[in-house]
Scaffold this active site. Structure first.
Site, short mmCIF file in Angstrom:
data_model
loop_
_atom_site.label_atom_id
_atom_site.label_comp_id
_atom_site.label_asym_id
_atom_site.label_seq_id
_atom_site.Cartn_x
_atom_site.Cartn_y
_atom_site.Cartn_z
N LYS A 22 -13.67 -20.76 7.23
CA LYS A 22 -14.46 -19.74 6.52
C LYS A 22 -15.83 -20.29 6.12
CE LYS A 22 -11.22 -16.44 6.18
NZ LYS A 22 -10.34 -16.01 5.10
N HIS B 77 -5.23 -11.35 -1.20
CA HIS B 77 -5.00 -11.52 0.24
C HIS B 77 -3.50 -11.75 0.45
CE1 HIS B 77 -5.22 -13.61 4.16
NE2 HIS B 77 -6.44 -13.13 4.28
N CYS C 2 -5.89 -7.98 5.63
CA CYS C 2 -4.88 -8.76 4.92
C CYS C 2 -4.83 -8.43 3.42
CB CYS C 2 -5.07 -10.27 5.11
SG CYS C 2 -4.96 -10.79 6.82
N ASP D 299 -7.87 -18.96 -5.35
CA ASP D 299 -8.06 -18.84 -3.91
C ASP D 299 -9.58 -18.71 -3.68
OD1 ASP D 299 -8.50 -17.89 -1.36
OD2 ASP D 299 -7.05 -16.26 -1.47
N GLN E 94 -13.28 -17.15 -0.13
CA GLN E 94 -14.50 -16.36 0.05
C GLN E 94 -15.63 -16.79 -0.86
OE1 GLN E 94 -15.03 -14.30 2.46
NE2 GLN E 94 -12.94 -14.08 3.23
C1 LIG Z 1 -9.15 -15.88 4.81
C2 LIG Z 1 -8.55 -15.77 3.46
C3 LIG Z 1 -7.33 -16.36 3.15
C4 LIG Z 1 -6.47 -17.05 4.17
O1 LIG Z 1 -7.11 -18.03 4.86
P1 LIG Z 1 -6.34 -18.71 6.11
O2 LIG Z 1 -7.36 -19.56 6.71
O3 LIG Z 1 -5.93 -17.57 7.01
O4 LIG Z 1 -5.17 -19.41 5.56
C5 LIG Z 1 -6.86 -16.25 1.88
N1 LIG Z 1 -7.57 -15.63 0.94
C6 LIG Z 1 -8.74 -15.05 1.19
C7 LIG Z 1 -9.47 -14.38 0.09
C8 LIG Z 1 -9.27 -15.10 2.46
O5 LIG Z 1 -10.44 -14.51 2.71
#
Ligand SMILES: *Cc1c(COP(=O)(O)O)cnc(C)c1O
Length: 446
Positions: A259, A156, A401, A233, A236
């Protein structure tokens, strides 16, 4: 002030839900048979609205942001209606209650990810800010010209741009592991790019575009063997499956509340305590200090060192309520139910001529995420999304993104349907039917 989380929190916020989920599971031998949409839909009034032309709204954009159950909305309302005050500073009862709720939510996050203490949970505005925090503090302190940060091409933008900024400031070098033909992380390529120059590996747990689940627990010993640290990260994975930092073996993990059914403006960084202890502050201001002079100051204890200024108090409490909600359902149940939805989504989309889905199929990777980013030969994703929207169906179109990933496939964008545990099998069917007729319409009139 911290208070250990208790099981009664979960039961108190969602007594019927926890019980109903358990009862439904006992009645069937297969967790994926527990219809979580039926159990949870009453908690999501937004999803009951009529979109247009009398059609019900169908929300298939969970990977961009989740919807919020009424328990989260009520937690926000309760906080602002009863307890609102600034935290960590007042002697009065409102401040004490606000502080208690705010810190109690931190305990919930710690339990949610399996942290050894709430001192390891730093509140941030979102996952992006959490990654920037690591890049600015750990990165600027530890990286020298020529040191390498290993990422992947599926990241991302939030896990690309902060490292690009860091590279510009420190002279560190960015490397990117590639993909296999099935759209999964290429482990051979990953290994070949990992070396004694690598200081940090930062990658996504579950890709928001490919939907693949990366084998973090397998990668962690390789990363540590090379003398590097591992950042995950988990944006998801947190909404859809059990995430445990000890089992993953990572050093940093980031997530975004919005999320996983919580409010926006709230996220967190988990890091091993020893790492946080050694990191300099991020932003300066109130809350993060112990003693302030005109020229120098000393810092507050962990995790407050990294939390300058008045935080998002209600949002932290709302995030805690979201965690209670998810845990009342059970992350294993959520994952099992969503796997079933994923198989249905794939079967329906694979039957459409000229449609290609990015990432591994559920057959190739049974644990893959409940989303499908796809392109349809000769058609533009934005046209598909716009026409589906006029039928009340919300999907995402564009690069999600992950522009470098789309470039890797020679695409400027894709359409993406992403599901949540509230998604019903009937919604997937209706989406597939509308998509099919939209494609037919565009082929004829485009
Ligand atoms: C949504 C997302 C982000 C960023 O999240 P924010 O709330 O916009 O900071 C980073 N990595 C992944 C895989 C995402 O789905």
């Amino acid at each position: 002030m911290t208070i250990a989380p208790t099981a009664t929190d979960v039961a108190a916020i969602t007594p019927d839900l926890a019980e109903a989920a358990a009862t439904a599971e006992m009645a069937s031998s297969d967790a994926s048979e527990v219809d979580l949409a039926a159990l949870t839909r009453p908690d999501f009034p937004l999803l009951s609205q009529i979109a247009c032309l009398g059609q019900p709204l169908i929300y298939l954009d969970y990977a961009a942001t989740s919807q919020k159950p009424r328990q989260v909305l009520e937690a926000l309302q309760h906080y602002y209606g009863h307890d609102n005050a600034n935290v960590h500073r007042g002697a009065h009862q409102l401040s004490a209650r606000a502080t208690e709720g705010f810190e109690h939510a931190r305990d919930k996050v710690a339990t949610f990810v399996g942290a050894s203490s709430a001192r390891e949970i730093v509140y941030t505005r979102n996952a992006s800010e959490a990654i920037n925090l690591v890049a600015r503090t750990w990165g600027e302190t530890n990286l020298r010209p020529g040191d390498e940060v290993l990422l992947t091409v599926m990241e991302h933008h939030s896990n690309l741009v902060p490292w690009q900024l860091l590279a510009a400031r420190t002279g560190c070098v960015l490397r990117h592991a590639g993909l296999t033909d099935s759209g999964e992380l290429d482990l051979e390529d990953f290994r070949s790019k990992l070396s004694e120059r690598t200081r940090l590996v930062s990658l996504v747990h579950v890709s928001n575009t490919l939907g693949c689940l990366n084998p973090i627990a397998e990668l962690a010993p390789l990363v540590h063997g090379a003398g590097a640290l591992l950042l995950v990260d988990a944006c998801q994975s947190l909404p859809h499956q059990r995430v445990n930092v000890a089992e993953l073996g990572c050093d940093f993990l980031v997530g975004s509340s919005h999320k996983f059914c919580g409010p926006t403006g709230m996220g967190f960084l988990w890091a091993r305590e020893a790492l946080l202890e050694a990191m300099p502050p991020f932003l300066g201001g109130g809350e993060m200090i112990q003693d302030v002079g005109l020229d120098t100051s000393t810092w507050a204890d962990l995790p407050h060192t990294f939390e300058a200024g008045t935080p998002a108090i209600g949002e932290a409490i709302g995030m805690g309520a979201a965690i209670d909600y998810l845990q009342a359902i059970g992350m294993e149940r959520i994952h099992a139910w969503e796997q079933r939805l994923t198989r249905q989504l794939f079967a329906r989309l694979q039957a459409i001529e000229g449609l290609t889905i990015l990432g591994p199929t559920p057959e190739q990777q049974p644990d893959r995420a409940a989303l499908a980013a796809f392109h349809v030969e000769g058609l533009h994703a934005n046209d598909l999304a716009a026409l589906l929207d006029s039928a009340g169906i919300c999907i995402r179109s564009g690069h999600h993104c992950t522009q470098p990933l789309h470039r890797h496939y020679g695409l400027s964008g894709t359409a993406r349907a992403s599901l949540g545990f509230t998604t019903t099998p009937a919604e997937i069917d209706r989406f597939a039917e509308e998509l099919q007729s939209t494609i037919g319409f565009l082929r004829e009139h485009g």
